[in-house]
Design an enzyme around this catalytic site. Structure first.
Site, short mmCIF file in Angstrom:
data_model
loop_
_atom_site.label_atom_id
_atom_site.label_comp_id
_atom_site.label_asym_id
_atom_site.label_seq_id
_atom_site.Cartn_x
_atom_site.Cartn_y
_atom_site.Cartn_z
N CYS A 8 36.26 43.16 39.79
CA CYS A 8 35.23 43.38 40.98
C CYS A 8 35.10 45.14 40.81
O CYS A 8 35.22 45.76 40.14
CB CYS A 8 35.78 43.04 42.19
SG CYS A 8 37.02 43.80 42.84
N ASN A 11 38.61 46.66 43.32
CA ASN A 11 39.94 46.03 42.93
C ASN A 11 40.79 45.84 44.41
O ASN A 11 41.91 46.33 44.04
CB ASN A 11 40.57 46.67 41.77
CG ASN A 11 41.69 45.81 41.34
OD1 ASN A 11 42.73 46.39 40.84
ND2 ASN A 11 41.76 44.51 41.42
N CYS A 13 39.50 43.87 47.16
CA CYS A 13 39.21 42.77 47.88
C CYS A 13 38.88 41.49 47.13
O CYS A 13 39.76 40.32 47.16
CB CYS A 13 37.65 42.86 48.81
SG CYS A 13 37.49 44.22 49.71
N ARG A 14 38.06 41.40 46.33
CA ARG A 14 37.47 40.03 45.45
C ARG A 14 38.47 39.96 44.48
O ARG A 14 39.03 38.69 44.33
CB ARG A 14 36.04 40.17 44.98
CG ARG A 14 35.12 40.05 46.24
CD ARG A 14 33.86 40.43 45.71
NE ARG A 14 33.55 41.84 45.34
CZ ARG A 14 32.47 42.29 44.74
NH1 ARG A 14 31.49 41.72 44.63
NH2 ARG A 14 32.63 43.80 44.51
N SER A 15 38.81 40.86 43.41
CA SER A 15 39.47 40.50 42.24
C SER A 15 41.19 40.49 42.54
O SER A 15 41.62 39.45 41.89
CB SER A 15 39.29 41.60 41.22
OG SER A 15 39.59 42.94 41.43
N ASP A 123 30.20 41.05 47.86
CA ASP A 123 31.01 41.89 48.15
C ASP A 123 31.28 41.85 49.62
O ASP A 123 30.45 42.15 50.39
CB ASP A 123 30.38 43.40 47.75
CG ASP A 123 31.44 44.73 48.11
OD1 ASP A 123 32.33 44.44 48.74
OD2 ASP A 123 31.09 45.70 47.61
P1 4NP Z 1 35.88 44.70 45.98
O1 4NP Z 1 35.28 45.22 47.21
O2 4NP Z 1 34.91 45.21 44.78
O3 4NP Z 1 35.74 43.36 46.40
O4 4NP Z 1 37.22 45.13 45.84
C1 4NP Z 1 35.04 46.56 47.66
C2 4NP Z 1 35.88 47.69 47.94
C3 4NP Z 1 35.71 48.79 48.13
C4 4NP Z 1 34.30 49.42 47.89
C5 4NP Z 1 33.50 48.56 47.39
C6 4NP Z 1 33.73 47.28 47.54
N1 4NP Z 1 34.19 50.90 47.96
O5 4NP Z 1 32.88 51.36 48.02
O6 4NP Z 1 35.15 51.78 48.31
#
Ligand code: 4NP
Length: 155
Positions: A8, A11, A13-15, A123
Site C-alpha cells: 500500500c 505500510n 494500514c492496508r498492507s 485508503d
Molecule cells: P496505508 O495508509 O497506505 O494503507 O498504510 C496510509 C498511511 C499513511 C499515509 C497515507 C496512507 N500518509 O500519508 O502518511
C-alpha cells in the site's frame, strides 16, 4: 514456495492488515509453502508499527498486527516475491514504474481476487474507524480468493 508481498502507500494500514489476515487465513486453510510480507511505496513510516486503528480493528477479528513494522518496497522485492499485490491503482502504478524489466513477480490489484475486477482497497488513513472495518471486509474476501487461486497448479 510462493512468496506474497502486499503493498500500500504507508505500510501502516492496508498492507499490514492484508499480511496478517492472509497469513492467518492461509494457515487456517492448511495452505503451506507460503511466505508473506508487506511494504509501502512511500517512505514516511519506515520502522513504525501499524496505525493503532488498524491494530484495534484487526484485533477484534483475532488478527495480530502488533509486531509488524513499516518498510518501503525495493527493486529486490521484484526478485524475492512471486506475487506482488497492490491495494490500489496508485500503488500499482508506482510498482509498475519501479519494476525491473526482468521481474518475474506477478503484479496485480489484490481485489482482483475478491471477484471485483479493478476495484481498490480504499485508503482509510484520513477517515474514521469504520473505514478500517471496511478494509478488513475487503481483505478477508480477497485473501480467501487468493488462497483458492494458490491451490491451483501453476498458480
Ligand atoms: P496505508 O495508509 O497506505 O494503507 O498504510 C496510509 C498511511 C499513511 C499515509 C497515507 C496512507 N500518509 O500519508 O502518511
Amino acid at each position: 514456495m510462493q512468496r506474497i508481498l502486499f503493498v500500500c502507500l504507508g505500510n501502516i494500514c492496508r498492507s499490514p492488515t492484508a499480511e496478517a489476515v492472509f497469513r492467518t487465513r492461509a494457515r487456517q486453510a492448511g495452505l503451506g509453502g507460503i511466505e508473506v510480507d508487506s511494504a509501502g511505496t512511500g517512505d514516511w513510516h519506515i520502522g513504525a508499527p501499524p496505525d493503532p486503528r488498524a491494530i484495534m480493528a484487526a484485533k477484534a477479528r483475532q488478527y495480530d498486527l502488533s509486531d509488524l513494522r513499516g518498510r518501503q518496497v525495493t527493486v529486490a522485492d521484484f526478485y524475492a516475491f512471486s506475487h506482488i499485490m497492490a491495494m490500489d491503482r496508485q500503488n500499482l502504478t508506482a510498482l509498475q514504474a519501479l519494476a525491473p524489466a526482468d521481474s518475474k513477480a506477478q503484479l496485480q490489484l489484490f481485489l482482483d481476487y475478491a471477484g471485483t475486477n479493478g476495484a481498490e482497497v480504499p485508503d482509510p488513513y484520513f477517515g474514521g474507524t469504520g473505514g478500517f472495518d471496511h478494509v478488513l471486509d475487503l481483505i478477508e474476501t480477497a485473501s480467501d480468493g487468493l488462497i483458492t487461486a494458490l491451490r491451483q497448479p501453476n498458480s
